[in-house]
Write a protein that holds these residues in place. Sequence first.
Motif, PDB file in Angstrom:
ATOM      1  N   PRO A 156       4.173  31.344 -17.931  1.00 40.67           N
ATOM      2  CA  PRO A 156       4.389  32.308 -16.842  1.00 40.67           C
ATOM      3  C   PRO A 156       3.694  31.896 -15.546  1.00 40.67           C
ATOM      4  N   TYR A 157       2.503  31.322 -15.661  1.00 43.99           N
ATOM      5  CA  TYR A 157       1.795  30.830 -14.473  1.00 43.99           C
ATOM      6  C   TYR A 157       2.601  29.726 -13.796  1.00 43.99           C
ATOM      7  N   ALA A 158       3.072  28.764 -14.563  1.00 37.18           N
ATOM      8  CA  ALA A 158       3.827  27.647 -14.000  1.00 37.18           C
ATOM      9  C   ALA A 158       5.127  28.125 -13.360  1.00 37.18           C
ATOM     10  N   ARG A 159       5.781  29.078 -13.975  1.00 37.22           N
ATOM     11  CA  ARG A 159       7.052  29.597 -13.453  1.00 37.22           C
ATOM     12  C   ARG A 159       6.860  30.336 -12.137  1.00 37.22           C
ATOM     13  N   LEU A 160       5.763  31.096 -12.024  1.00 38.13           N
ATOM     14  CA  LEU A 160       5.533  31.905 -10.831  1.00 38.13           C
ATOM     15  C   LEU A 160       4.791  31.154  -9.730  1.00 38.13           C
ATOM     16  N   TYR A 161       4.194  30.038 -10.068  1.00 37.43           N
ATOM     17  CA  TYR A 161       3.371  29.293  -9.102  1.00 37.43           C
ATOM     18  C   TYR A 161       4.120  28.977  -7.799  1.00 37.43           C
ATOM     19  N   PRO A 162       5.366  28.496  -7.836  1.00 35.17           N
ATOM     20  CA  PRO A 162       6.055  28.191  -6.577  1.00 35.17           C
ATOM     21  C   PRO A 162       6.314  29.414  -5.710  1.00 35.17           C
ATOM     22  N   LEU A 163       6.287  30.602  -6.311  1.00 38.41           N
ATOM     23  CA  LEU A 163       6.568  31.835  -5.571  1.00 38.41           C
ATOM     24  C   LEU A 163       5.317  32.445  -4.951  1.00 38.41           C
ATOM     25  N   GLY A 164       4.160  31.985  -5.392  1.00 40.32           N
ATOM     26  CA  GLY A 164       2.890  32.516  -4.882  1.00 40.32           C
ATOM     27  C   GLY A 164       1.783  32.283  -5.877  1.00 40.32           C
ATOM     28  N   ASP A 166      -1.464  32.708  -5.832  1.00 43.38           N
ATOM     29  CA  ASP A 166      -2.509  33.717  -6.026  1.00 43.38           C
ATOM     30  C   ASP A 166      -2.073  34.777  -7.029  1.00 43.38           C
ATOM     31  N   LYS A 167      -0.842  35.212  -6.910  1.00 44.73           N
ATOM     32  CA  LYS A 167      -0.321  36.211  -7.839  1.00 44.73           C
ATOM     33  C   LYS A 167      -0.119  35.603  -9.219  1.00 44.73           C
ATOM     34  N   ALA A 168       0.291  34.339  -9.252  1.00 43.80           N
ATOM     35  CA  ALA A 168       0.542  33.675 -10.530  1.00 43.80           C
ATOM     36  C   ALA A 168      -0.732  33.520 -11.347  1.00 43.80           C
ATOM     37  N   ILE A 169      -1.847  33.230 -10.679  1.00 42.73           N
ATOM     38  CA  ILE A 169      -3.091  32.954 -11.398  1.00 42.73           C
ATOM     39  C   ILE A 169      -3.827  34.226 -11.793  1.00 42.73           C
ATOM     40  N   GLU A 170      -3.548  35.322 -11.139  1.00 41.08           N
ATOM     41  CA  GLU A 170      -4.358  36.540 -11.305  1.00 41.08           C
ATOM     42  C   GLU A 170      -4.536  36.979 -12.758  1.00 41.08           C
ATOM     43  N   PRO A 171      -3.456  37.147 -13.543  1.00 38.39           N
ATOM     44  CA  PRO A 171      -3.673  37.602 -14.928  1.00 38.39           C
ATOM     45  C   PRO A 171      -4.435  36.590 -15.772  1.00 38.39           C
ATOM     46  N   PHE A 172      -4.320  35.323 -15.452  1.00 38.39           N
ATOM     47  CA  PHE A 172      -5.015  34.290 -16.221  1.00 38.39           C
ATOM     48  C   PHE A 172      -6.501  34.253 -15.875  1.00 38.39           C
ATOM     49  N   ALA A 173      -6.815  34.438 -14.606  1.00 35.00           N
ATOM     50  CA  ALA A 173      -8.223  34.495 -14.211  1.00 35.00           C
ATOM     51  C   ALA A 173      -8.902  35.704 -14.839  1.00 35.00           C
ATOM     52  N   GLU A 174      -8.209  36.838 -14.845  1.00 32.92           N
ATOM     53  CA  GLU A 174      -8.761  38.044 -15.457  1.00 32.92           C
ATOM     54  C   GLU A 174      -8.932  37.850 -16.964  1.00 32.92           C
ATOM     55  N   ALA A 175      -7.951  37.230 -17.592  1.00 31.67           N
ATOM     56  CA  ALA A 175      -8.033  36.984 -19.029  1.00 31.67           C
ATOM     57  C   ALA A 175      -9.192  36.060 -19.357  1.00 31.67           C
ATOM     58  N   ALA A 176      -9.429  35.053 -18.508  1.00 31.38           N
ATOM     59  CA  ALA A 176     -10.521  34.109 -18.737  1.00 31.38           C
ATOM     60  C   ALA A 176     -11.872  34.801 -18.638  1.00 31.38           C
ATOM     61  N   VAL A 177     -12.021  35.661 -17.656  1.00 31.22           N
ATOM     62  CA  VAL A 177     -13.272  36.404 -17.512  1.00 31.22           C
ATOM     63  C   VAL A 177     -13.523  37.251 -18.756  1.00 31.22           C
ATOM     64  N   PHE A 178     -12.466  37.912 -19.241  1.00 33.85           N
ATOM     65  CA  PHE A 178     -12.613  38.752 -20.430  1.00 33.85           C
ATOM     66  C   PHE A 178     -12.937  37.898 -21.656  1.00 33.85           C
ATOM     67  N   ALA A 179     -12.265  36.758 -21.790  1.00 35.28           N
ATOM     68  CA  ALA A 179     -12.522  35.871 -22.930  1.00 35.28           C
ATOM     69  C   ALA A 179     -13.965  35.392 -22.934  1.00 35.28           C
ATOM     70  N   ASN A 180     -14.459  35.023 -21.780  1.00 34.40           N
ATOM     71  CA  ASN A 180     -15.864  34.613 -21.688  1.00 34.40           C
ATOM     72  C   ASN A 180     -16.798  35.753 -22.083  1.00 34.40           C
ATOM     73  N   LYS A 181     -16.428  36.948 -21.686  1.00 34.85           N
ATOM     74  CA  LYS A 181     -17.253  38.127 -21.978  1.00 34.85           C
ATOM     75  C   LYS A 181     -17.361  38.381 -23.472  1.00 34.85           C
ATOM     76  N   VAL A 182     -16.267  38.124 -24.209  1.00 40.66           N
ATOM     77  CA  VAL A 182     -16.288  38.389 -25.655  1.00 40.66           C
ATOM     78  C   VAL A 182     -16.651  37.130 -26.453  1.00 40.66           C
ATOM     79  N   GLY A 183     -17.097  36.089 -25.763  1.00 40.87           N
ATOM     80  CA  GLY A 183     -17.659  34.921 -26.429  1.00 40.87           C
ATOM     81  C   GLY A 183     -16.683  33.848 -26.859  1.00 40.87           C
ATOM     82  N   LEU A 184     -15.505  33.823 -26.250  1.00 43.50           N
ATOM     83  CA  LEU A 184     -14.502  32.820 -26.598  1.00 43.50           C
ATOM     84  C   LEU A 184     -14.438  31.717 -25.558  1.00 43.50           C
ATOM     85  N   GLU A 185     -14.336  30.477 -26.031  1.00 48.10           N
ATOM     86  CA  GLU A 185     -14.065  29.358 -25.132  1.00 48.10           C
ATOM     87  C   GLU A 185     -12.558  29.289 -24.888  1.00 48.10           C
TER      88      GLU A 185
END
Length: 237
Positions: A156-164, A166-185
């Motif tokens: 989904p990130y790759a598909r949306l990247y050409p359209l914008g 910042d919007k494409a990365i947003e859910p992945f950046a949020e997911a990464a922060v949450f994953a780090n919080k719960v102790g996952l690499e």
Amino acid sequence: MTRLSVNINKIATLRNSRGGNVPSVKDAAINCQKFGAQGITVHPRPDERHITRRDVYEIKPVITTEFNIEGYPSEDFLKMVIEVQADQVTLVPDKHNQLTSDHGWDTWGNIDFLKEVISRLQEHGIRTSIFVDPDSEAIEGAAETGTQRIELYTEPYARLYPLGRDKAIEPFAEAAVFANKVGLEINAGHDLNLENLNYFYKNIPNLKEVSIGHALIADSLYLGLEKTIQEYLNCLR
């Protein structure tokens, strides 16, 4: 530095289209590492339409970096990855005839199954990673299984990247922060390429590894394998 693991499935696809052993999957693994790849990824499927079981066993002795084997955790698959002592096993929820991985696990819906599989793999010293969508509920379920890592499904990130981007990365950046919080690499893969990889890398905290195959092998047709791997490594700096 985030590690680059090269998925060599497409080398096997080309070989299988003619039979024989050209191009050699084993030589591809050797050369990818020689040219700077920090891991080799394969995804053997039940129909063996690209990487075969025989490939998995033949490649293992030439791995000097990290051997990451992706697949659905059937009994045959688990037996194989334990026998070859994969460094990492990435669990995907694919059906047996699926063209390519296109969604992450329903981790809560498969929690008991995943716990059992992961415990079994970790008993043999194998690091595990669960293929997930950028969804906090799925990531929370992954943490509950005992896995060390998740792999974010990045189509989904790759598909949306050409359209914008910042919007494409947003859910992945949020997911990464949450994953780090719960102790996952965090690992990531699917449709990452020379255009979108660096931006992803810069915005995903604690990104341990990316697994890239289709785009990298396609680029190597024009740039050559060595130059292509160096270009992808440059995106991770």
